[in-house]
Design a protein around this motif. Structure first.
Motif, PDB file in Angstrom:
ATOM      1  N   SER A 190     -29.002  68.121  25.479  1.00  0.00           N
ATOM      2  CA  SER A 190     -30.015  67.047  25.392  1.00  0.00           C
ATOM      3  C   SER A 190     -30.225  66.382  26.748  1.00  0.00           C
ATOM      4  O   SER A 190     -31.363  66.119  27.152  1.00  0.00           O
ATOM      5  CB  SER A 190     -29.588  65.943  24.431  1.00  0.00           C
ATOM      6  OG  SER A 190     -29.410  66.450  23.178  1.00  0.00           O
TER       7      SER A 190
ATOM      8  N   ASN B 110     -32.166  68.412  29.142  1.00  0.00           N
ATOM      9  CA  ASN B 110     -33.597  68.234  28.864  1.00  0.00           C
ATOM     10  C   ASN B 110     -34.112  66.918  29.417  1.00  0.00           C
ATOM     11  O   ASN B 110     -35.134  66.869  30.090  1.00  0.00           O
ATOM     12  CB  ASN B 110     -33.815  68.210  27.340  1.00  0.00           C
ATOM     13  CG  ASN B 110     -34.279  69.543  26.823  1.00  0.00           C
ATOM     14  OD1 ASN B 110     -35.217  70.112  27.358  1.00  0.00           O
ATOM     15  ND2 ASN B 110     -33.612  70.039  25.800  1.00  0.00           N
TER      16      ASN B 110
ATOM     17  N   GLY C  81     -30.660  75.965  28.866  1.00  0.00           N
ATOM     18  CA  GLY C  81     -31.655  76.365  27.872  1.00  0.00           C
ATOM     19  C   GLY C  81     -31.206  77.575  27.071  1.00  0.00           C
ATOM     20  O   GLY C  81     -31.754  77.858  26.005  1.00  0.00           O
TER      21      GLY C  81
ATOM     22  N   SER D 230     -34.364  66.601  33.359  1.00  0.00           N
ATOM     23  CA  SER D 230     -35.022  67.718  34.055  1.00  0.00           C
ATOM     24  C   SER D 230     -34.017  68.661  34.706  1.00  0.00           C
ATOM     25  O   SER D 230     -34.203  69.106  35.841  1.00  0.00           O
ATOM     26  CB  SER D 230     -35.995  67.194  35.121  1.00  0.00           C
ATOM     27  OG  SER D 230     -36.855  66.250  34.557  1.00  0.00           O
TER      28      SER D 230
END
Ligand code: AMP
Ligand code: MG
Length: 344
Positions: A105, A108, A150, A111
């Protein structure tokens, strides 16, 4: 090895004696104190009240449990098993699921600045062993090909990472551990406690005398000296700094342990220390590392948008920047110029 980044000003409140209105002596407030070495870190805990001793005993066991689950080196740990599963899914503890999920999280949200799969790059620099070296640029490039949060898959209680990837929760595990200790204190009726897990200070309630805890933050340019003192209650105060673990290369330059996942080199984006103050130790820990990597401009804009946390930043040209929310809690005892990060 990590060294405590903070001096915690506990005051002289080890045992308080209160007097009742009619002049009778009330029982002295009990307190408990414990020092633990775990997660490569000296940890000190102090709690007040009748449940204090039980709370710290339970806290010590919980620290041990978390260390066993989350260590990157011990062969039975969840993290070791994930890292050595050859790309297969692995069943892990609820703690590992929570922390890996948080890592993704924050990756994300920042960045990609917080990147728990940067571990092979850290290892290449020698930060995992102490056998420091400046890596070959080609080698870094090759390692960075497998650095990508990711690609981390969390499904219920199972976690899978690609073969060749390795994760490490060093950037956020201590904050989570602090939150768990605070919960254990609350469950045992403790309303006043302070803990320091290396650089992470977490406070529960106020000091037994009703005043706020005073937490000192080190000067990254002179780590034996305190730069400012923060008055806080019910807050985590977490610092990431370039002085905490570093080596001087053959080229005479210093290289530190917080890596910019964009290029695999120590993050050098204008900040030398980031202290984040907020309710959640996990959030403060993740953000102190991430904002250090993101650098001055990105950190300032993140802090303008996210008003649930405050921060004290030190720039590489020795300026102190702090969010407006902490303005009246910050005592700048350094000669540094201090500028406020305004929020509309
Ligand atoms: P902290 O002291 O909380 O800032 O965490 C620093 C530790 O996190 C380092 O010692 C590494 O183990 C790990 N680390 C370094 N760079 C990163 C990064 N960009 N993202 C996540 N973890 C990192
Ligand atoms: Mg951190």
């Amino acid at each position: 090895m990590n060294y405590p980044k903070y001096a915690v000003l506990l005051g002289a409140a080890a045992v308080l004696t209160a007097f009742s209105g009619c002049g009778e002596k009330a029982p002295a407030q009990t307190s408990a104190e414990r020092d633990v070495f775990a997660m490569d870190t000296f940890m000190t805990m102090k709690a007040y009240g009748s449940g204090a001793e039980t709370a710290l005993e339970e806290a010590q066991q919980r620290i041990k449990q978390l260390e066993d689950e989350l260590s990157v080196t011990s062969e039975d740990s969840d993290i070791f098993r994930i890292n050595n599963a050859g790309g297969e899914a692995v069943e892990v503890s609820a703690d590992a699921v929570t922390l890996i999920g948080s890592g993704v999280s924050y990756w994300n949200e920042t960045s990609g600045a917080l990147e728990i799969s940067v571990y092979p790059v850290l290892a290449e620099w020698g930060f995992t062993t102490g056998n420091y070296k400046i890596p070959e640029p080609e080698r870094l490039k090759a390692l960075l090909a497998n650095v990508d949060s990711g690609k981390i898959e969390v499904n219920g209680s199972s976690v899978r990472i690609p073969e060749g990837s390795k994760i490490d929760l060093g950037a956020l595990a201590k904050g989570y551990t602090g939150d768990e200790i605070m919960d254990i204190c609350r469950e045992n009726g403790v309303t006043s406690a302070i803990i320091s897990l290396g650089g992470n200070v977490q406070t529960l309630g106020k000091k037994p005398d009703g005043s706020e805890w005073r937490v000192a933050v080190k000067d990254p340019f002179a780590p034996d000296t305190n730069m400012c003192v923060l008055s806080v209650s019910d807050r985590a105060v977490v610092t990431s700094g370039n002085y905490e673990r570093y080596f001087t290369g053959d080229d005479g330059r210093d290289y530190w342990h917080i890596i910019d996942p964009k290029d695999g080199y120590p993050a050098d984006n204008g900040l030398v220390s980031v202290t984040v103050i907020g309710e959640s130790g996990l959030r403060c820990d993740a953000l102190s590392t991430a904002l250090f990597v993101a650098g001055t401009d990105a950190a300032e804009s993140y802090l303008r948008e996210h008003t649930d946390v405050d921060a004290v930043l030190v720039t590489d040209d020795d300026r102190l920047l702090y969010t407006v929310g902490i303005a009246d809690k910050l005592d700048n005892i350094s000669g540094k110029s201090a500028e406020v990060i305004a929020r509309d």
